[in-house]
Design an enzyme around this catalytic site. Structure first.
Site, PDB file in Angstrom:
ATOM      1  N   LYS A  80       0.817  -1.234   0.128  1.00 43.26           N
ATOM      2  CA  LYS A  80      -0.054  -0.018  -0.256  1.00 43.26           C
ATOM      3  C   LYS A  80       0.836   1.243   0.072  1.00 43.26           C
ATOM      4  CE  LYS A  80      -4.623   1.148   0.368  1.00 43.26           C
ATOM      5  NZ  LYS A  80      -5.513   0.477   0.146  1.00 43.26           N
ATOM      6  N   GLY A 181     -21.445   6.945   4.849  1.00 42.57           N
ATOM      7  CA  GLY A 181     -20.260   7.314   3.609  1.00 42.57           C
ATOM      8  C   GLY A 181     -20.992   6.972   2.297  1.00 42.57           C
ATOM      9  N   GLY A 183     -19.701   7.797  -0.704  1.00 45.56           N
ATOM     10  CA  GLY A 183     -18.371   8.432  -1.478  1.00 45.56           C
ATOM     11  C   GLY A 183     -18.593   7.410  -2.907  1.00 45.56           C
ATOM     12  N   HIS A 184     -17.337   7.238  -3.370  1.00 47.10           N
ATOM     13  CA  HIS A 184     -17.107   6.734  -4.563  1.00 47.10           C
ATOM     14  C   HIS A 184     -17.844   5.206  -4.591  1.00 47.10           C
ATOM     15  CE1 HIS A 184     -13.931   9.556  -5.258  1.00 47.10           C
ATOM     16  NE2 HIS A 184     -14.106   9.450  -6.469  1.00 47.10           N
ATOM     17  N   VAL A 185     -17.555   4.471  -3.556  1.00 45.91           N
ATOM     18  CA  VAL A 185     -18.325   3.143  -2.978  1.00 45.91           C
ATOM     19  C   VAL A 185     -19.670   3.150  -2.920  1.00 45.91           C
ATOM     20  CG1 VAL A 185     -17.771   0.807  -1.994  1.00 45.91           C
ATOM     21  CG2 VAL A 185     -15.963   2.193  -2.744  1.00 45.91           C
TER      22      VAL A 185
HETATM   23  P1  NAD Z   1     -14.658   8.217  -0.731  1.00 43.54           P
HETATM   24  O1  NAD Z   1     -13.566   9.299  -0.013  1.00 43.54           O
HETATM   25  O2  NAD Z   1     -15.112   8.427  -1.828  1.00 43.54           O
HETATM   26  O3  NAD Z   1     -15.920   8.236   0.185  1.00 43.54           O
HETATM   27  C1  NAD Z   1     -15.803   8.094   1.693  1.00 43.54           C
HETATM   28  C2  NAD Z   1     -17.188   8.779   2.163  1.00 43.54           C
HETATM   29  O4  NAD Z   1     -17.299   8.727   3.217  1.00 43.54           O
HETATM   30  C3  NAD Z   1     -16.996  10.452   1.528  1.00 43.54           C
HETATM   31  O5  NAD Z   1     -18.167  10.746   0.919  1.00 43.54           O
HETATM   32  C4  NAD Z   1     -16.966  11.131   2.803  1.00 43.54           C
HETATM   33  O6  NAD Z   1     -17.310  12.468   2.859  1.00 43.54           O
HETATM   34  C5  NAD Z   1     -17.616  10.430   3.937  1.00 43.54           C
HETATM   35  N1  NAD Z   1     -17.330  10.355   5.077  1.00 43.54           N
HETATM   36  C6  NAD Z   1     -16.099  10.791   5.826  1.00 43.54           C
HETATM   37  N2  NAD Z   1     -16.052  10.599   7.221  1.00 43.54           N
HETATM   38  C7  NAD Z   1     -17.638  10.442   7.488  1.00 43.54           C
HETATM   39  C8  NAD Z   1     -18.270  10.200   8.577  1.00 43.54           C
HETATM   40  N3  NAD Z   1     -17.904  10.402   9.783  1.00 43.54           N
HETATM   41  N4  NAD Z   1     -19.695   9.805   8.649  1.00 43.54           N
HETATM   42  C9  NAD Z   1     -20.165   9.764   7.490  1.00 43.54           C
HETATM   43  N5  NAD Z   1     -19.501   9.686   6.184  1.00 43.54           N
HETATM   44  C10 NAD Z   1     -18.158  10.070   6.315  1.00 43.54           C
HETATM   45  O7  NAD Z   1     -13.809   6.677  -0.644  1.00 43.54           O
HETATM   46  P2  NAD Z   1     -14.350   5.341  -1.118  1.00 43.54           P
HETATM   47  O8  NAD Z   1     -13.496   5.097  -2.235  1.00 43.54           O
HETATM   48  O9  NAD Z   1     -15.717   5.251  -1.467  1.00 43.54           O
HETATM   49  O10 NAD Z   1     -14.090   4.335  -0.158  1.00 43.54           O
HETATM   50  C11 NAD Z   1     -14.833   4.205   0.890  1.00 43.54           C
HETATM   51  C12 NAD Z   1     -14.005   2.986   1.989  1.00 43.54           C
HETATM   52  O11 NAD Z   1     -14.052   1.809   1.297  1.00 43.54           O
HETATM   53  C13 NAD Z   1     -12.639   3.507   2.436  1.00 43.54           C
HETATM   54  O12 NAD Z   1     -12.606   2.887   3.781  1.00 43.54           O
HETATM   55  C14 NAD Z   1     -11.777   2.820   1.640  1.00 43.54           C
HETATM   56  O13 NAD Z   1     -10.615   2.358   2.055  1.00 43.54           O
HETATM   57  C15 NAD Z   1     -12.556   1.495   1.054  1.00 43.54           C
HETATM   58  N6  NAD Z   1     -12.198   0.685   0.123  1.00 43.54           N
HETATM   59  C16 NAD Z   1     -12.809   1.362  -1.254  1.00 43.54           C
HETATM   60  C17 NAD Z   1     -12.169   0.743  -2.355  1.00 43.54           C
HETATM   61  C18 NAD Z   1     -12.511   1.644  -3.593  1.00 43.54           C
HETATM   62  O14 NAD Z   1     -12.676   0.953  -4.679  1.00 43.54           O
HETATM   63  N7  NAD Z   1     -12.844   2.599  -3.603  1.00 43.54           N
HETATM   64  C19 NAD Z   1     -11.960  -0.441  -2.216  1.00 43.54           C
HETATM   65  C20 NAD Z   1     -11.795  -1.226  -1.267  1.00 43.54           C
HETATM   66  C21 NAD Z   1     -12.123  -0.483  -0.033  1.00 43.54           C
END
Ligand code: NAD
Length: 349
Positions: A80, A181, A183-185
């Site tokens: 990572k 949350g 976000g992207h996922v």
């Molecule tokens: P992201 O940054 O796009 O989304 C995270 C969201 O959480 C954001 O919208 C943010 O505003 C929100 N957030 C932050 N703190 C918060 C809180 N206290 N309460 C509510 N919402 C809050 O990230 P992502 O890419 O969607 O990933 C989300 C999680 O999944 C992360 O932990 C990441 O490591 C994990 N993950 C992501 C992927 C991927 O393909 N993107 C793959 C495996 C694991």
């Protein structure tokens, strides 16, 4: 804090620190294991309270990638990267070029991709400096691009498996899911859950994301401080790590915890705390492997989109096997998943 006696060190193969004064880049790349192949894992850009906090994060995430790739059956080890965000080092072309050179200097022992705080466009810049990168859009039907929809699809299959095991339901129709949350996922997951007939409770610290979700889907908005404890069948943490701990677990009302966030358990013992409360936990690195399955298929170039869809669908049965063993033995699901991962790695050595 020392390195070799760091609580998260766990026999890392190597840890590399990079500084590029011109762009302000400060980054750490941790390679936990190359037993199964080159270390694959994304790059996170985050504002850390200290260098120690960044080191702790990258070590935990890197080890998680070793286990994630092993259990997903991928021919990759775990690694990572974290880029330490600061006012001195804003996002810039020069920053990502410098990061690309850092990745390249490891000569393929580490393959990077997007994680939190990094976009596909950022990775395109990294690609200019090194071939050891994935998560880029592909032409035609080849696997590739943003891993987030694939992560969401895997989490969706995992929620289906957990709901079947814990609630005895073979459909998500009428099942309530609290998504922390969007976000992207999280946003892709909400769409899949809605299409399957689930009802949604959502929280995010970003009001704009809540507003755009409300324009698209029916969802009850819950405050970020309440989402973990709301009255829902399933809790899907899709924001931060460490959300399952000795303070939160006694207050969780959901029967299932199944979400995308990495490192959801603050400590391994929290898995047993969830089991003791009758909460079925889908181990994070098993359920959230959809993204890494996509980026590694893209990297190897041997599977098209339909193939990735099939591989991601296997996350459901894989979790069902862990849930069945947990029901039989009474062991926490995280203990079972860790044992499976260690066995796969030991067999390769
Ligand atoms: P992201 O940054 O796009 O989304 C995270 C969201 O959480 C954001 O919208 C943010 O505003 C929100 N957030 C932050 N703190 C918060 C809180 N206290 N309460 C509510 N919402 C809050 O990230 P992502 O890419 O969607 O990933 C989300 C999680 O999944 C992360 O932990 C990441 O490591 C994990 N993950 C992501 C992927 C991927 O393909 N993107 C793959 C495996 C694991």
């Amino acid at each position: 804090m020392g390195v070799f006696n760091h609580p998260e060190f766990d026999h890392h193969d190597s840890i590399h620190c990079f500084e590029d004064p011109a762009s302000g880049l400060r980054a750490i790349i941790a390679i936990h294991s190359t037993a199964l192949g080159p270390a694959a894992g994304g790059c996170r850009r985050w504002t850390y309270a200290s260098d120690d906090a960044a080191l702790t994060d990258v070590l935990r995430l890197s080890r998680g990638m070793t286990y994630k790739n092993a259990v997903a059956g991928l021919p990759f080890g775990g690694g990572k990267a974290v880029i330490l965000a600061s006012e001195r080092a804003p996002k810039s072309r020069a920053l990502f070029e410098a990061f690309g050179r850092a990745v390249d200097s490891l000569q393929g022992r580490y393959i990077t991709a997007e994680d939190v705080g990094i976009s596909v466009d950022d990775m395109r810049i990294v690609r200019g400096a090194t071939p050891f990168v994935s998560g880029l859009p592909q032409d035609g039907t080849g696997a590739g691009g943003d891993p987030s929809p694939w992560t969401a699809l895997g989490v969706f299959h995992g929620i289906e498996a957990a709901v079947a095991a814990r609630l005895g339901k073979d459909s998500l129709a009428g099942v309530s899911v609290a998504v922390q949350g969007i976000g992207h996922v999280g946003i892709y997951l909400c769409r899949l859950l809605h299409d399957a007939g689930a009802s949604l409770l959502v929280a995010d610290v970003d009001g704009d994301k809540l507003k755009s979700l409300a324009e698209e889907l029916p969802a009850e908005v819950v405050s970020p401080s309440d989402i973990l404890f709301c009255d829902a069948d399933v809790l899907a943490p899709c924001a931060l790590g460490n959300v399952l701990n000795s303070e939160t677990i006694p207050r969780i009302r959901a029967k299932v915890v199944a979400g995308a966030a990495n490192n959801q358990l603050a400590a391994a013992e929290d898995g047993a705390r969830l089991t003791a409360r009758g909460i079925l936990y889908a181990p994070d690195y098993v359920i959230n492997a959809g993204g890494v399955i996509s980026v590694t298929c893209e990297y190897l170039g041997d599977v098209d989109e339909a193939g990735v869809t099939d591989l991601v669908a296997q996350i459901g049965p894989r979790l069902a096997g862990i849930f069945e063993e947990a029901a039989r033995t009474g062991e926490p699901t995280n203990v079972i998943a860790d044992r499976q991962a260690r066995k796969i790695i030991a067999n390769a050595a």
